[in-house]
Design a protein around this motif. Structure first.
Motif, PDB file in Angstrom:
ATOM      1  N   ALA A 274      -3.882  25.782  13.439  1.00 51.96           N
ATOM      2  CA  ALA A 274      -4.010  27.095  12.776  1.00 51.96           C
ATOM      3  C   ALA A 274      -2.967  28.069  13.330  1.00 51.96           C
ATOM      4  O   ALA A 274      -2.364  28.838  12.578  1.00 51.96           O
ATOM      5  CB  ALA A 274      -5.422  27.642  12.972  1.00 51.96           C
ATOM      6  N   LYS A 275      -2.752  28.035  14.634  1.00 52.85           N
ATOM      7  CA  LYS A 275      -1.765  28.924  15.255  1.00 52.85           C
ATOM      8  C   LYS A 275      -0.346  28.576  14.793  1.00 52.85           C
ATOM      9  O   LYS A 275       0.503  29.440  14.638  1.00 52.85           O
ATOM     10  CB  LYS A 275      -1.845  28.798  16.789  1.00 52.85           C
ATOM     11  N   LYS A 276      -0.104  27.277  14.583  1.00 55.82           N
ATOM     12  CA  LYS A 276       1.230  26.832  14.169  1.00 55.82           C
ATOM     13  C   LYS A 276       1.553  27.304  12.736  1.00 55.82           C
ATOM     14  O   LYS A 276       2.642  27.793  12.475  1.00 55.82           O
ATOM     15  CB  LYS A 276       1.303  25.299  14.262  1.00 55.82           C
ATOM     16  N   HIS A 277       0.558  27.166  11.855  1.00 60.83           N
ATOM     17  CA  HIS A 277       0.844  27.425  10.444  1.00 60.83           C
ATOM     18  C   HIS A 277       0.342  28.785   9.962  1.00 60.83           C
ATOM     19  O   HIS A 277       0.837  29.311   8.975  1.00 60.83           O
ATOM     20  CB  HIS A 277       0.221  26.326   9.575  1.00 60.83           C
ATOM     21  N   PHE A 278      -0.678  29.310  10.604  1.00 57.81           N
ATOM     22  CA  PHE A 278      -1.301  30.561  10.141  1.00 57.81           C
ATOM     23  C   PHE A 278      -1.624  31.422  11.371  1.00 57.81           C
ATOM     24  O   PHE A 278      -0.805  31.606  12.244  1.00 57.81           O
ATOM     25  CB  PHE A 278      -2.598  30.253   9.368  1.00 57.81           C
TER      26      PHE A 278
END
Ligand SMILES: Cc1ncc(COP(=O)(O)O)c(C=O)c1O
Length: 355
Positions: A274-278
Motif C-alpha cells: 500500500a505504501k509503495k503504490h498508494f
C-alpha cells in the motif's frame, strides 16, 4: 461463481467448516448440548487468555455491544469515538437511554492513553467503550496502554469491541484487566455471521446484578445463570456452535502464536504494498494487523476496480466506509487467509490497475 472474500467481514469460510453447519440438530437442553458448550468454553478461554466466562450471543456483534452498555453502566459511560463502529457504540448507548458522553477524534487518529486519563479524571464515568480495531478505518487503538490507564480508576469498567481483532491479534483479557471484550465470529474467526462471543469479568457480572435491567434478550445475569449450567437462556444457533468448535480446534492446533504471527506477516506485506503504490489511512504506528485501509492517492475508479476483481478474478475486496468511500478501499488479511493468497490478491489488483 463464488468470489473469494478479502472483505473485512464476513471473511472467507473454509469448506470443512461450512460442512459443520450441517451437523444434525441436537436439543439445547440435552446433555450433549452442554458438552458442546463446555468444549467451546475452554477453547474460547484459551484464545482470549482468560478465566472469565465467555458468553455466547445468537446475534451479530451489535447485540453483544448492546448487552455491554445496557448491563454494565450504573453511572455514566464514556464513548471513545474515532470511526464508524465506535460511533455506533455511542448510538447504541444513547439509543438505550444509558447516560453517556462522547469523546471524538478524527477517523485517522488513534485514541491515546493520556486522552483517556484526562477524560476519566473528571470522575463522571463508571464505564468506557473502545473499539480495538476500527474496521471502518483499519486503525488499531493501543488497547494494552489504554487498559493500564483505565486500571487506575477502579470503578471504571473497560468495555472493548474487538470485533475485527479477536482471534487475529493477541488479547490478554485477564492481564490487561478487560471487563467485557466481544467479537462477532464473521471476522478473524472465519465463520459465517450470526454468533457473537464476549468474555465478562466477575466484577462486571456482579455489577450487572445491581443495574436495573434494560434488556431481556441480552440480560447478563440471565445469560450467566444459564452459563453455569453450560446452557444459553434461549435457543441458540446450534449449527454455529458446531462450526465454532471445529474452527477453534483448528485454530488451537495451528497455535495462537503462529496464527498471530501469520496475521502480522500478512499485514506487513499489504502495508508495504500500500505504501509503495498508494498510502495508508490511519496515522503511522496504529495500522491494523487484520485489515488495511488504502488511500486512493492515484484517484482510481474504486468501484470499477472492485467490480473487475470480482468479475474477472473472483476476488472480493471492500470499498472505503461511509465518508471515506471511494477515497479509500479496504483489504482484509485475517481469518484463515494464507500468505500466498494475499500475495495473489495484490498481484491481481496490480494487473487490474496496470501497476
Ligand atoms: C469493529 C466493529 N464493531 C462492530 C461491528 C458490527 O458488527 P455486526 O455487523 O456483527 O453486528 C462491526 C462490523 O463490521 C465491526 O467491524
Amino acid at each position: 461463481m463464488h468470489k473469494r472474500l478479502f472483505t473485512p467481514g464476513p471473511t472467507q469460510v473454509r469448506a470443512e467448516i461450512l460442512k459443520e453447519l450441517a451437523t444434525p440438530q441436537i436439543h439445547h437442553r440435552a446433555p450433549e448440548f452442554s458438552d458442546l458448550y463446555a468444549d467451546i468454553q475452554t477453547k474460547l478461554q484459551t484464545v482470549l487468555s482468560t478465566k472469565n466466562p465467555v458468553l455466547l450471543f445468537t446475534s451479530s456483534s451489535t447485540g453483544a455491544m448492546e448487552s455491554a452498555v445496557t448491563n454494565l453502566v450504573a453511572k455514566r459511560c464514556l464513548n471513545l469515538v474515532n470511526g464508524a463502529f465506535s460511533k455506533r457504540w455511542h448510538e447504541i448507548t444513547t439509543g438505550n437511554g444509558v447516560p453517556c458522553d462522547v469523546f471524538e477524534l478524527p477517523w485517522n487518529v488513534a485514541v491515546k492513553p493520556e486522552m483517556v486519563d484526562e477524560q476519566l479524571s473528571s470522575g463522571k464515568y463508571d464505564a468506557v467503550t473502545l473499539v480495538y480495531n476500527e474496521t471502518s478505518t483499519g486503525l488499531m487503538n493501543p488497547l494494552e496502554e489504554i487498559a493500564k490507564v483505565v486500571a487506575r480508576y477502579p470503578d471504571v469498567f473497560l468495555l472493548v469491541d474487538a470485533v475485527s481483532g479477536m482471534a487475529g491479534v493477541p488479547i490478554e483479557t485477564d492481564t490487561w484487566g478487560i471487563d467485557f471484550v466481544l467479537a462477532g465470529v464473521q471476522k478473524a474467526f472465519a465463520l459465517p455471521a450470526g454468533l457473537a462471543v464476549a468474555a465478562v469479568s466477575e466484577r462486571a457480572l456482579e455489577r450487572s446484578k445491581t443495574v436495573p435491567s434494560r434488556s431481556y434478550y441480552f440480560n447478563l445475569p440471565l445469560m450467566h445463570k444459564s452459563h453455569l449450567k453450560n446452557q444459553t437462556p434461549s435457543t441458540p444457533s446450534i449449527p454455529h456452535m458446531y462450526a465454532l468448535n471445529a474452527q477453534l480446534k483448528d485454530m488451537l492446533s495451528e497455535g495462537m502464536e503462529r496464527r498471530f504471527a501469520r496475521h502480522a506477516k500478512m499485514a506487513a506485506i499489504v502495508q508495504t504494498w500500500a505504501k509503495k503504490h498508494f498510502d495508508i489511512f490511519p496515522e503511522e504506528g496504529y495500522w491494523s494487523q487484520t485489515l488495511t485501509t488504502v488511500v486512493n492517492t492515484r484517484e482510481i475508479d474504486v468501484p470499477g476496480m472492485i467490480k473487475t476483481l470480482a468479475d474477472e478474478y473472483n476476488l472480493r475486496i471492500a470499498n472505503g466506509y461511509g465518508d471515506i468511500k471511494n477515497k479509500t478501499f479496504r483489504i482484509a488479511h485475517m481469518g484463515d487467509t494464507q500468505i500466498d493468497e494475499i500475495e495473489g490478491l495484490l498481484k491481481a489488483i496490480e494487473s487490474v490497475l496496470g501497476l
